[in-house]
Design an enzyme around this catalytic site. Structure first.
Site, PDB file in Angstrom:
ATOM      1  N   LYS A 440      57.132  -6.641  38.380  1.00 18.01           N
ATOM      2  CA  LYS A 440      56.841  -5.008  38.303  1.00 18.01           C
ATOM      3  C   LYS A 440      58.002  -4.310  39.196  1.00 18.01           C
ATOM      4  O   LYS A 440      58.210  -4.608  40.174  1.00 18.01           O
ATOM      5  CB  LYS A 440      55.658  -4.867  39.322  1.00 18.01           C
ATOM      6  CG  LYS A 440      54.428  -5.457  38.512  1.00 18.01           C
ATOM      7  CD  LYS A 440      53.212  -5.234  39.376  1.00 18.01           C
ATOM      8  CE  LYS A 440      52.128  -6.035  38.798  1.00 18.01           C
ATOM      9  NZ  LYS A 440      51.834  -7.468  39.441  1.00 18.01           N
ATOM     10  N   TRP A 445      56.762  -2.969  33.858  1.00 21.77           N
ATOM     11  CA  TRP A 445      56.675  -4.278  33.881  1.00 21.77           C
ATOM     12  C   TRP A 445      57.876  -4.688  32.739  1.00 21.77           C
ATOM     13  O   TRP A 445      58.229  -4.457  31.764  1.00 21.77           O
ATOM     14  CB  TRP A 445      55.392  -4.701  33.065  1.00 21.77           C
ATOM     15  CG  TRP A 445      54.179  -4.433  33.788  1.00 21.77           C
ATOM     16  CD1 TRP A 445      54.024  -3.894  35.036  1.00 21.77           C
ATOM     17  CD2 TRP A 445      52.837  -5.004  33.594  1.00 21.77           C
ATOM     18  NE1 TRP A 445      52.675  -4.018  35.505  1.00 21.77           N
ATOM     19  CE2 TRP A 445      51.878  -4.524  34.623  1.00 21.77           C
ATOM     20  CE3 TRP A 445      52.081  -5.653  32.385  1.00 21.77           C
ATOM     21  CZ2 TRP A 445      50.695  -4.858  34.898  1.00 21.77           C
ATOM     22  CZ3 TRP A 445      50.756  -5.904  32.625  1.00 21.77           C
ATOM     23  CH2 TRP A 445      50.106  -5.717  33.471  1.00 21.77           C
TER      24      TRP A 445
END
Ligand code: ADP
Length: 545
Positions: A440, A445
């Site tokens: 993250k 992501w």
């Protein structure tokens, strides 16, 4: 109105009787502890399986006893697959690579009555036997001449025991939902969890595996399962091979030995093999170094962790072997999706083909899939949105053995796989990460698997892994950890990282690369990101001030 078709139960014994009637002559060839090339027919194997069933009765095993095996891929293990399950007992395959404390936990949790084991695991069992009170005896899978000198309680010799048994046994007409097998996940977080297969789930999964858009198995195949029989039933090959009448070739304790695998392929004419990527690395290196060929092999199923594109290309371009990339898990018996072409993807070339090949594939009929966002809303199959991958179907587990509630089993009937994926318009799944491995960075992501794929294609790289490491500005950033093919290789970090340019989004490029002599692996041969992260404790990115 009900249909008027026969309600024949789906039982493993029916796979066996079909094999006996239709291809009882077919061979099982096996490397074993006492023989480097044992061969006999399906009929001989199954008549010894009936002896196993008689033996379990003689040992007074409960009708639903759990019988553990700690064994390699060999013919005696196949006999147990059928002899234990067809008699109504539960075949509990145990992974000998687990830590002793995990083995103790598993044997106690399953309350195994007997352990059938390869003599190579004698010392391991001696070290845990006193902590496994439910086990009434240990059966060494060997002839008298190979019996270990051991103080295991109630130690018996498999061949001596079988010699006393009759090969007549009428396997019972069980309810098809009767438990047939038990396999624990390796438990990277918390205790291992047991997945309890049924006869019905096993038979349906076997049909699924054999379909053309899965492993496409037929009576003309020669199957070499390199995936261990102690891990998710060697992906079902011992059942599928028997059912379709394919010759089955088993590497025994030599499962990790490239030379043995190559000679088995060539001498037995293997047409299909299956295993995790880590077993193929040494095999490809061995082929390159020896200039040997594997002409009979047409395809190999690779799964368990992401198969790098470079491995697929090497198999295809140098050896004419098609890699069938697949994804699944212990909870799914294990096969869920396999990457085979459809009418829209069969003509792909160049970069489009490369992008497609690294995907894990389309769901087998019998497996329903979806991806969802954090609010459990289904996401579109556009190949872009990624979310939690959920599955359901008759060979997906509905709960863990003797566990009351599991977060993964949701109230709406879906099983949360713990993987994050995209699904494209062709229904092709692409695993981007395990939920806990997602990187993250600044709220976005990054897929470690995609970065690993690029890293693996850099010249001189043997293996690599990408993990998210703490970064003051971005919360986490990707770190590339590399094992070189040749330890004297002198990599330039800057050059290596610039190799990622144009291959992934700029902000995905790892901030640093470090070189190690090896990566830690789990008991099932995957890179253990947990151990890797632990070993990197204290690491700080050069740009993190
Ligand atoms: P364990 O890792 O506990 O031994 P499994 O063998 O059941 O358990 O592992 C299943 C997991 O392996 C999947 O949930 C997924 O994360 C990973 N996996 C399996 N096949 C692939 C693949 N082709 N690509 C990426 N990940 C995979």
């Amino acid at each position: 109105m009900l249909g008027q078709m026969m309600d024949t139960p789906l039982l493993i014994k029916n796979l066996a009787s079909h094999a006996e009637r239709n291809h009882g002559f077919q061979e099982i060839v096996s490397v074993a502890v006492d023989n480097d090339r044992h061969r006999y027919t399906f009929n001989e194997a199954l008549s010894r399986s009936r002896k196993v069933s008689n033996l379990l009765d003689r040992l007074n095993c409960a009708s639903d006893a759990r019988i553990a095996t700690l064994a390699w891929n060999d013919y005696r293990h196949v006999e147990l697959y059928y002899g234990v399950s067809c008699s109504g007992r539960v075949l509990h395959t145990v992974n000998p690579r687990l830590f002793p404390e995990q083995l103790i936990y598993i044997l106690n949790h399953a309350e195994d009555e007997f352990v059938f084991f390869d003599v190579a695991f004698t010392k391991l069992l001696e070290s845990i036997a006193s902590d496994c009170p439910s086990v009434k005896g240990y059966v060494a899978l060997a002839p008298r001449s190979c019996m270990p000198d051991s103080n295991l309680p109630n130690l018996m010799c498999y061949e001596d025991l079988l010699a006393k048994e009759s090969s007549d046994y009428d396997w019972p007409d069980l309810d098809e939902n009767t438990a047939s097998g038990l396999c624990y996940t390796s438990g990277t977080t918390g205790n291992p969890k047991g997945v309890l297969y049924s006869h019905r789930s096993t038979v349906l999964h076997t049909y699924g595996m054999c379909m053309p858009d899965a492993a496409s198995l037929s009576a003309q195949d020669v199957i070499l399962p390199v995936v261990p029989m102690f891990h998710v039933n060697a992906w079902g090959y011992p059942y599928a091979g028997m059912m379709v009448g394919a010759k089955i070739v088993l590497p025994g304790p030599k499962l990790g030995d490239a030379e043995t695998l190559v000679s088995l392929i060539n001498e037995e004419g293997a047409t299909i093999a299956g295993g995790v990527p880590t077993v193929w690395l040494p095999l490809l290196e061995y082929l390159k170094n020896t200039k040997k060929e594997i002409k009979t092999l047409t395809r190999t199923v690779i799964g368990g962790s992401a198969c790098p594109l470079s491995m697929m290309e090497e198999f295809r371009d140098n050896y004419g072997v098609r890699v069938l990339h697949g994804w699944g898990m212990t909870e799914m018996s294990p096969v869920g999706v396999v990457n085979t072409p459809n009418a829209r993807t069969s003509g792909l070339i160049g970069d489009e083909l490369k992008t497609h090949l690294v995907k894990q594939g389309r769901a087998l009929p019998g497996v329903e899939i979806k991806i969802t966002d954090e609010d459990n809303r289904s996401l579109p199959w556009d190949g872009i949105k990624f979310g939690a991958l959920k599955v359901r179907g008759p060979w997906v587990c509905s709960g863990y053995y003797r566990v009351k509630n599991s977060d993964a089993h949701q109230s709406d009937g879906w099983f949360d796989t713990g993987d994050v994926a995209t699904i494209d318009i062709n229904g092709c799944v692409k695993i981007t990460d395990r939920t806990k491995d997602v990187i993250k960075s600044g709220g976005e992501w990054i897929s470690s698997i995609e970065l690993e794929n690029v890293g693996m294609s850099y010249p001189g790289v043997r293996e690599c892994a990408v993990v998210g490491m703490a970064h003051a500005k971005w919360q986490e950033r990707p770190l590339l950890v590399v094992v070189a093919k040749n330890s004297s290789e002198d990599f330039s970090v800057a050059q290596f990282l610039s190799f990622f340019e144009g291959k992934v989004a700029k902000w995905w490029i790892p901030n640093d690369a470090i070189f190690v002599s090896e990566l830690p692996h789990t008991a099932t041969g995957k890179v253990s990101k947990l151990l890797l992260r632990e070993s990197l404790e204290g690491y700080k990115f050069p740009d993190d001030n």
